[in-house]
Design a protein around this motif. Structure first.
Motif: not given
Length: 446
Positions: A314-317, A406-423, A438-444
């Motif tokens: 993604w374009v992650l900012i 409801a929590d950070w786990t739900e938020l992270e899982q929701t972000i993981d499902a976002i399409e590639a190339g999104a900002v 964590r998002l950067v580590q998983k991406d790498q």
């Protein structure tokens, strides 16, 4: 030199900058805090600060010559009480800064939004112009530390929040600016100011400070021009000095200021406004206008302000945004820079005002430019003295698809499902439970 200073609340952004200035001046610095998260904790330890974890009486350096109390520290803090019992002299950060700066010219950048970015740009321009500036900034520049002593003009981020529990005045009243840049003024800090009128009164008093020689007003702050004394030079962007945005792209924004075309690496109109204030303040402080224009186009950025993270997917900012207007402005700039991309705003309500229900209507409109909004849990709602923001209700009131997690786990899982190339923009004035890392580590890791 030769003194020992102890900082209570040492890992705050401002206190970290102060610690770096003290170390550069040859002062032995120790301090305590409850967290030492990057970037402040590592900066302090690298500078040789004796950092002690926890607010217990034993953390205090009982041999300190002076104790500096951070503005987030309360009177019932055990370390404060231990310092009082030991009879150690105490002061606050602005007073300590005054002692360090002395009678050097001071450029103060104030306003509800954009202070850190604009202050950092001024420091960069003066440095590139060879003026050996000092600076005190509530963020971390990519080209150096958040505090530097220098020998030339001194740049200060002028915060409207209180100096300490024993001095409820805004910090910027202690800074005595020679040059003042004012970005904008809106309601914030609900725990200190009862309403917008109270904040405006503080800023009106600021532009009347007797130390002033020049005041630079952004278009959003021109209403304060009437309060500027007649003897003070008043530069009004978009009024006495022409200002217009030419265009914005991922590599920044081009704008016209007076008769000069300038470029700044951060996109959007608000980036252009911050850059215009900075260029005018720097040149008023003695920077060569052509050198400053060239340096403006090469500004290397600062952490947590539209900071591009290392993501291939993604374009992650990551951004410090915690007020409806600044988030709306940032999203508008990113929409202009990346037209056609799926734009996702992830927001953690973390500052005192953002955590309350006071600005729910403003928040509902702040995300209008996004295609999708994800709301993190409210930070420490139990610590509020008033009702907390209802994120589920807010999600229902936002006009674009929004989800309250409801929590950070739900938020992270929701972000993981976002399409590639999104900002994806991560908005918070805190660490977001380590989510960005964590998002950067998983991406790498692929």
């Amino acid at each position: 030199a030769g003194q020992r200073v102890f900082l209570i609340g040492a890992c705050g952004t401002g206190m970290t900058a102060l610690a770096l200035l003290l170390r550069e001046a040859g002062v032995a610095v120790s301090g305590c805090d409850v967290r030492a998260d990057p970037p402040t904790g590592p900066q302090l330890r690298a500078a040789g600060v004796d950092l002690r974890m926890g607010y217990q009486a034993e953390s205090l350096d009982s041999q300190a010559d002076l104790v500096v109390v951070g503005n987030a520290v309360r009177s019932d803090n055990p370390v404060v009480q231990a310092a009082e019992a030991a009879g150690l002299p105490m002061t606050h950060m602005p007073a300590m800064l005054n002692a360090l700066i002395g009678d050097r010219p001071r450029i103060v950048i104030a306003g509800t939004h954009g202070k850190s970015t604009t202050s950092t740009v001024v420091a960069w321009l003066l440095d590139q112009a060879g003026l050996d500036p000092g600076w005190f900034i509530g963020a971390t520049p990519t080209f150096g530390a958040s505090g530097r002593l220098g020998t030339g003009p001194f740049v200060l981020e002028g915060d409207e929040y209180n100096a300490s529990f024993f001095d409820r005045e805004a910090k910027f009243f202690h800074y005595h600016p020679t040059i003042l840049g004012l970005t904008n003024v809106e309601f914030d800090h609900a725990d200190l100011y009862p309403d917008l009128a109270a904040i405006e009164a503080a800023f009106e008093r600021l532009v009347r400070q007797p130390s002033l020689g020049t005041v630079v007003l952004a278009p959003e702050a021109i209403r304060f021009a009437a309060a500027v004394p007649a003897a003070v030079q008043s530069i009004r962007i978009g009024d006495s000095t022409a200002f217009s945005v030419i265009g914005s792209a991922p590599d920044g924004v081009r704008f016209r200021l007076g008769a000069r075309d300038l470029r700044f690496p951060l996109p959007g109109r608000h980036g252009a406004t911050d850059a215009a204030i900075a260029w005018l303040c720097a040149t008023a402080a003695g920077a060569d206008p052509d050198v400053a224009a060239d340096a403006l186009a090469r500004f290397p950025g600062l952490r947590l302000r539209q900071e591009r993270l290392d993501s291939q997917r993604w374009v992650l900012i990551r951004d410090f945004g915690h007020h409806p207007t600044e988030i709306a402005n940032t999203l508008a700039g990113l929409r202009e820079a990346w037209p056609g991309r799926h734009l996702v705003a992830v927001f953690e309500p973390r500052s005192y005002t953002a955590r309350t229900d006071r600005m729910r209507d403003e928040w509902a409109g702040a995300f209008a430019t996004a295609d999708e909004v994800l709301l993190a849990p409210v930070y420490r709602p139990d610590a509020l003295s008033e009702p907390a923001l209802d994120t589920r209700r807010l999600a229902a009131e936002i006009d674009v698809p929004a989800r309250a997690c409801a929590d950070w786990t739900e938020l992270e899982q929701t972000i993981d499902a976002i399409e590639a190339g999104a900002v994806i923009v991560l908005f918070s004035n805190g660490i977001m439970d380590g989510l960005p890392e964590r998002l950067v580590q998983k991406d790498q890791a692929g």
